[in-house]
Enzyme design. Structure first.
Site, PDB file in Angstrom:
ATOM      1  N   ASP B 326      -2.395   7.927   5.077  1.00 12.03           N
ATOM      2  CA  ASP B 326      -1.546   6.763   5.185  1.00 12.03           C
ATOM      3  C   ASP B 326      -2.065   6.027   6.423  1.00 12.03           C
ATOM      4  OD1 ASP B 326       0.670   5.097   4.724  1.00 12.03           O
ATOM      5  OD2 ASP B 326       1.711   6.077   6.388  1.00 12.03           O
ATOM      6  N   ASP B 524       6.693   8.290   3.514  1.00  7.60           N
ATOM      7  CA  ASP B 524       5.759   8.591   2.438  1.00  7.60           C
ATOM      8  C   ASP B 524       6.010   9.967   1.816  1.00  7.60           C
ATOM      9  OD1 ASP B 524       4.933   9.927   4.664  1.00  7.60           O
ATOM     10  OD2 ASP B 524       3.201   8.630   5.007  1.00  7.60           O
TER      11      ASP B 524
END
Lengths: 123, 631
Positions: B326, B524
């Site tokens: 990410d 996430d």
């Protein structure tokens, strides 16, 4: 003659082992006692676990009290892998293990080497 | 009586018996042998016989059953042989017990060493804390510290619980909890972690997390769970061990009959083969293979700030192909900083800072940080106004000023041509550019960017060199994404992904290979869960412990590589242990049964006992070696 005796004795011994260890011996599940919002059940650790099968209600904090009487090294540790517990059981003492059974199902508990086993049934 | 005492007694009485195995004759011969073996059976063998009997009563069989049967048969046959005047085998019974006790002794020693990681962690906790109550310093036990208490920490003291510094500053050694080897400088507003050590300064902090909420408590709980988990690879061993003993007993009976009935061997020789089978088949090594390696591996990880959550994770970490990062907060610092100022630097910054001082925009803090760093005093503005999605306007010393993007300039009917070239250059680097306007004319630009973490490039290069394929996944626009990707050395970039779609992109990649996802675990979580291996990175005390299979306590990207290495090594060790345990057990049985007799190889039951004892010890030792493997 010796050989026949040997064969017959061996066949009997094997039959006995199969019946004794693998035969269907139904265990009665012991239902935990409920008091003040906690369910408690005592398990005697002596050559295995008695009762072997304990029944707990889902969603209620539970106390399993393991009372170890057996000096055998095999039983000095108890594992409840589904509840992330492994605990040493001092000989001659009662060891309390607290778990929070949430989901109904059958969970195995074993000794450190998994040769002895019991079952926690959550309903 | 302890295992050690039993072993010493057994050893003393067995040693003379061992001499008979090399052909020496003891004075008094068979009767002496009986006299020596009996105390070994009584003192050394007692726990095995008791254990075997109580197990038998409950239709269970264990390692004790095998030891008791093996030694019992040898001993009681010898008693019969003594009366019948034939050859005796007391030395086998006695040595067997001695060897097995030796194995157990070693095993206990090494297992204690393997399992002390958690105790070490728990032992880190401070016992006392000095708290300020009604303006007075009071020393209280750790469990009486409450959230909101002000805790005083002097140099050299342990920090009791997690909290936030309210006064003072210091350097703090956090190695024990985060694995970070260098002391960290902390001041007002910074977060401190319980059980870390204050080095130089004194400070006061407000307790924010106590008891089971603290970072250390959570780590301990996580490691404890991991050490008790089981790797799927062990399922076979689990299944086997439950039925193993009865099956071995049946096998031993069959072996006896093959020798005695089919091959016409003597009763004694056939019996010794059966005893050797019973003894060598002890599945102890099998039972120890996984738990000991897991214990050492996860313990080692915990000391480095790498928390591996279960045995399943170790298996999942195998054969990973893609490592998806990410971007924001994982590859980057997660906090934008000012990178460029175009125009009269001091003037531009002063104007921008004055306006942004009252703004709540995330970019504002970047500008204010920079102004503070440059020692610029922030002036007061009037008529402040935030223009949604465009910028801010106001008045500074009577002059109208504005900070904002192109849209704001258009609204003010200003052309951005003055700095057009620089603007294009900065935007092509993926930076967010703000224009500063004073008295109706553009005086400069400020470019802001979320910077890559210091070690990001090194970490990515390391992973690439190891054959992994790093991928960057981000919701940012392509230009910003590309700029960061270039800086850290990632070529595979997936940009403009909506937060909810991250998991889908992971799924797509999974069709081509196994995927590890590295994220902060806060926004996430679905992607972390979807990936074959989720790695959650933490910083401070707020670690998403539930997200991901591996949690990195330290905010250091190089730990991704370390975590993968540790997982590989631990899993490899489990595999190796299981392999050897199976070899000991499964290959040992045919040898003990006498299958190699045509080659002139037989296995004396006492030697079988030694091999059995050695197998457990070697498995535990092999697990302990994980401590010293290079990461």
């Amino acid at each position: 003659m010796d050989k026949i005796v040997s064969l017959v004795t061996s066949a009997l011994a094997i039959g006995f082992i199969v019946w004794w260890f693998f035969g269907k011996h139904q265990d009665e599940a012991q239902v935990a006692e409920m008091a003040e919002g906690v369910q408690t059940v005592e398990i005697l650790v002596d050559g295995g676990y008695q009762p072997r099968v304990v029944q707990l209600a889902a969603g209620v904090p539970a106390r399993l009290i393991f009372n170890r009487k057996d000096p055998s090294g095999c039983l000095e540790e108890v594992l409840l892998p589904d509840f992330g517990v492994s605990r040493a059981l001092p000989l001659g003492e009662k060891t309390m293990i607290e778990i929070g059974p949430q989901t109904a199902g059958e969970y195995k508990y074993t000794c450190g080497m998994q040769m002895f086993s019991g079952q926690v049934v959550v309903k | 009586m302890s295992t050690k005492t039993r072993f010493i007694i057994s050893l003393v009485f067995s040693l003379p018996l061992a001499l008979t195995m090399v052909g020496l004759m003891l004075p008094g011969d068979k009767l002496t042998m009986w006299a020596l073996a009996t105390p070994v059976m009584v003192f050394g063998g007692y726990p095995f016989f008791v254990g075997a009997w109580s197990a038998f009563k409950h239709r269970q069989a264990s390692m004790d059953t095998l030891v008791a049967l093996g030694t019992g048969v040898a001993y009681f046959y010898s008693l019969y042989a003594l009366s019948a005047g034939t050859e005796v085998y007391f030395e086998i019974a006695a040595l067997l017990i001695t060897f097995i006790l030796l194995g157990k002794l070693f095993e206990d020693l090494t297992r204690n060493r393997a399992s002390n990681a958690i105790e070490k962690l728990v032992g880190l906790q401070a016992k006392q804390a000095t708290i300020l109550r009604d303006g007075k310093e009071v020393s209280v036990p750790l469990d009486e510290v409450r959230v909101g208490d002000l805790v005083l920490v002097r140099p050299g003291e342990k920090i009791a619980v997690d909290g936030k510094i309210t006064q003072g500053s210091s350097t703090i050694d956090e190695a024990m909890v985060t694995g970070e080897s260098l002391p960290v400088v902390k001041g007002v507003g910074d977060i401190v972690i319980g059980s870390t050590i204050n080095k130089t300064g004194s400070f006061t902090f407000e307790a924010t997390k106590v008891g089971s909420e603290t970072l250390l408590a959570q780590i301990v709980e996580l490691v404890r769970r991991a050490q008790n988990s089981r790797a799927p690879i062990q399922k076979l061993a689990d299944k086997v061990s439950g039925v193993f003993v009865p099956v071995v007993l049946i096998l031993a009976i069959l072996v006896f009959n093959v020798w005695f009935v089919l091959l016409g061997s003597s009763f004694v020789a056939s019996m010794l083969f059966a005893v050797a089978v019973v003894v060598i088949a002890c599945p102890c090594a099998l039972g120890l293979a996984t738990p000991t390696a897991l214990m050492v591996g996860t313990g080692r990880g915990a000391s480095l700030g790498i928390l591996i959550k279960s045995g399943e994770v170790l298996e999942a970490a195998n054969n990973i192909k893609y490592i998806v990062f990410d971007k924001t907060g994982t590859l980057t610092v997660g906090r934008p900083v000012v990178t460029d100022i175009v125009g009269d630097e001091a003037e531009v910054l002063r104007t921008a800072a004055a306006l942004e001082a009252v703004s709540e925009h995330p970019l504002a803090s970047a500008i204010l940080d920079r102004a503070k760093a440059e020692g610029i005093e922030v002036a007061k503005t009037s008529d402040f106004q935030a223009v949604e999605g465009k910028g801010v306007t106001g008045k500074l010393a009577g002059k109208p000023v504005a900070v904002g993007n192109r849209a704001l300039m258009e609204g003010l009917q200003l052309s951005a041509t003055a700095f057009g070239e620089e603007m294009a250059r900065l935007e092509s680097q993926g930076k967010t550019v703000m224009m500063i306007v004073e008295a109706g004319s553009l005086i400069g630009l400020i470019a802001v960017q979320d910077e890559p973490k210091p070690m990001a490039a090194e970490a990515v290069a390391d992973l690439t060199a190891r054959g992994f394929e790093p991928v960057m996944l981000t919701g940012d626009n392509k230009a910003t994404a590309a700029a960061i990707a270039r800086a850290v050395g990632i070529t595979n970039v997936i940009a403009e992904v909506l937060p909810g779609d991250k998991a889908d992109h992971v799924k797509t990649l999974q069709q081509r290979g196994k995927v590890a996802f590295v994220g902060d675990g806060i926004n996430d979580a679905p992607a972390l869960a979807q990936a074959d291996l989720g790695i959650a990175m933490g910083s401070g005390t707020d670690i998403a412990m539930e997200a991901g299979g591996i949690v990195l306590v330290k905010n250091d990207l190089r730990d991704v590589s370390r975590a993968l290495t540790l997982s590989h090594k631990t899993f490899g060790r489990i595999r190796l242990n299981l392999f050897w345990a199976f070899v000991y057990n499964l290959a040992g049985i045919p040898v003990a049964a006498g299958m190699l007799v045509p080659l002139g190889l037989t296995l004396n039951p006492a030697i079988a006992g030694l091999a059995m004892a050695f197998s457990s010890v070697s498995v535990v030792t092999s697990s302990l070696m994980l401590r010293y493997s290079k990461l």
